[in-house]
Design an enzyme around this catalytic site. Structure first.
Site, PDB file in Angstrom:
ATOM      1  N   TYR A 128      47.730  34.435  32.353  1.00  0.00           N
ATOM      2  CA  TYR A 128      47.038  35.719  32.189  1.00  0.00           C
ATOM      3  C   TYR A 128      45.594  35.480  31.808  1.00  0.00           C
ATOM      4  O   TYR A 128      45.232  34.425  31.269  1.00  0.00           O
ATOM      5  CB  TYR A 128      47.735  36.600  31.148  1.00  0.00           C
ATOM      6  CG  TYR A 128      47.622  36.102  29.725  1.00  0.00           C
ATOM      7  CD1 TYR A 128      46.546  36.460  28.905  1.00  0.00           C
ATOM      8  CD2 TYR A 128      48.594  35.260  29.173  1.00  0.00           C
ATOM      9  CE1 TYR A 128      46.446  36.006  27.595  1.00  0.00           C
ATOM     10  CE2 TYR A 128      48.494  34.802  27.864  1.00  0.00           C
ATOM     11  CZ  TYR A 128      47.419  35.175  27.077  1.00  0.00           C
ATOM     12  OH  TYR A 128      47.313  34.717  25.787  1.00  0.00           O
ATOM     13  N   CYS A 129      44.745  36.452  32.101  1.00  0.00           N
ATOM     14  CA  CYS A 129      43.330  36.385  31.749  1.00  0.00           C
ATOM     15  C   CYS A 129      42.811  37.821  31.658  1.00  0.00           C
ATOM     16  O   CYS A 129      43.590  38.769  31.716  1.00  0.00           O
ATOM     17  CB  CYS A 129      42.540  35.568  32.770  1.00  0.00           C
ATOM     18  SG  CYS A 129      42.746  36.136  34.478  1.00  0.00           S
ATOM     19  N   THR A 130      41.518  38.001  31.526  1.00  0.00           N
ATOM     20  CA  THR A 130      40.972  39.332  31.251  1.00  0.00           C
ATOM     21  C   THR A 130      41.295  40.347  32.346  1.00  0.00           C
ATOM     22  O   THR A 130      41.905  41.379  32.096  1.00  0.00           O
ATOM     23  CB  THR A 130      39.449  39.253  31.049  1.00  0.00           C
ATOM     24  OG1 THR A 130      39.158  38.303  30.034  1.00  0.00           O
ATOM     25  CG2 THR A 130      38.898  40.617  30.648  1.00  0.00           C
ATOM     26  N   ILE A 142      44.878  41.278  31.544  1.00  0.00           N
ATOM     27  CA  ILE A 142      45.108  41.959  30.268  1.00  0.00           C
ATOM     28  C   ILE A 142      44.668  43.415  30.356  1.00  0.00           C
ATOM     29  O   ILE A 142      45.287  44.305  29.769  1.00  0.00           O
ATOM     30  CB  ILE A 142      44.338  41.243  29.142  1.00  0.00           C
ATOM     31  CG1 ILE A 142      44.781  39.785  29.031  1.00  0.00           C
ATOM     32  CG2 ILE A 142      44.530  41.952  27.805  1.00  0.00           C
ATOM     33  CD1 ILE A 142      43.809  38.916  28.244  1.00  0.00           C
TER      34      ILE A 142
END
Length: 306
Positions: free
Chosen positions: A187-189, A216
């Site tokens: 996961y990342c921004t 996210i």
């Protein structure tokens, strides 16, 4: 009173002439008085743009008129063009700088050979299904490590990386070899870094890799602070962090007194870019805000650098 918004977006798609796309995108921003950061490469586009909402809507409409970007996912966020110091539209070898431009494969459907995309609801279904089967889903943070200091998925693995360029060496280090046969959710921004990271992990023998579709941001829009996310989200503009609800917990700690905080502050040395967490009380003291690296520099040497 005018309303303002920020949009975040990306698209992995082959672009025959990235420079032409750069000039076109710069012209669109100038036309509607918008500001932000856009990176373009032969593999696609990645942008964050802000301004008055009517202007941002016109920009999004015009960008989607380009056939390659027609289905591009757009994420809306609070903020404005004032959150960006200037317009930056650049062509680079990679739209996410992992240092592996020749490894990534992209076609008209996106990244080839990456992780399985999961929408927020499907993520919860996966966690429950694996739990019922006696397995644990491992969350793998695809951001720079400092970002996770103020927010992350519960019990997530936070790789020891300062920049995106560090990820390849990190996943090849052997630290995570015991996870190669386990279900991993990257996961990342906003989802873009995981598009590349998941493919790099698959190429290195990780057999069951998923990625949080929309990152996210999309997860927070769906579940707020009632799901598996905890804390604040670091963002790369003047806001520096955002919360999904008034119920967000504060997981960050002041580097001086360990008080709860989600506020990053620059080193008091104006030529230094080191960011660290400070509470309001400690942040106003320049001596406390001076990072370790700058504290080791003599005043004479620092003066000679300026």
């Amino acid at each position: 009173m005018s309303q303002n918004r920020i949009v975040l977006y990306y698209a992995f798609v082959p672009l025959a002439d990235p420079e032409a796309v750069r000039l076109w995108q710069r012209a669109l921003l100038d036309r509607w008085g918008l500001r932000g950061r856009i990176i373009i490469s032969k593999d696609g586009i990645n942008g964050t743009v802000g301004g008055e909402i009517w202007a941002v809507k016109q920009y999004v409409k015009a960008t989607r008129e380009y056939p390659a970007f027609k289905k591009m996912d757009i994420k809306w966020s609070e903020g404005s063009g004032e959150d960006f110091p200037r317009i930056s539209v650049k062509v680079r070898d990679e739209i996410v700088s992992f240092g592996a431009p020749g490894e990534l494969k992209v076609d008209e459907n996106g990244v080839v050979g990456g992780g399985i995309h999961l929408k927020p609801e499907a993520l919860h279904e996966l966690v429950e299904a694996k739990k019922a089967a006696g397995q644990e889903v491992r969350f793998f943070d695809g951001r720079n490590a400092f970002e996770a200091q103020i927010g992350k998925f519960k019990d997530a693995i936070v790789p020891d990386v300062e920049t995106t360029h560090d990820f390849i060496a990190e996943i090849e280090s052997g630290k995570y070899d015991d996870m190669k046969d386990q279900p991993i959710v990257t996961y990342c921004t906003g989802g873009i870094r995981c598009e590349v990271l998941s493919a790099l992990m698959v190429n290195r023998g990780f057999t069951e890799v998923y990625q949080m579709q929309g990152g996210i941001v999309r997860y927070g829009e769906t579940f707020g602070d009632k799901g598996l996310w905890e804390g604040s989200l670091y963002v790369f503009d003047k806001r520096m962090h955002m919360e999904f609800s008034d119920n967000a917990i504060t997981i960050g700690q002041c580097v001086c007194c360990e008080a709860p905080t989600n506020k990053f502050e620059n080193c008091s040395n104006l030529s230094c870019r080191n960011l660290r967490l400070f509470c309001e009380k400690c942040a106003v003291q320049d001596e406390l805000r001076r990072c370790t690296e700058c504290s080791d520099i003599s005043p004479e040497l620092e003066s000679s650098r300026q």
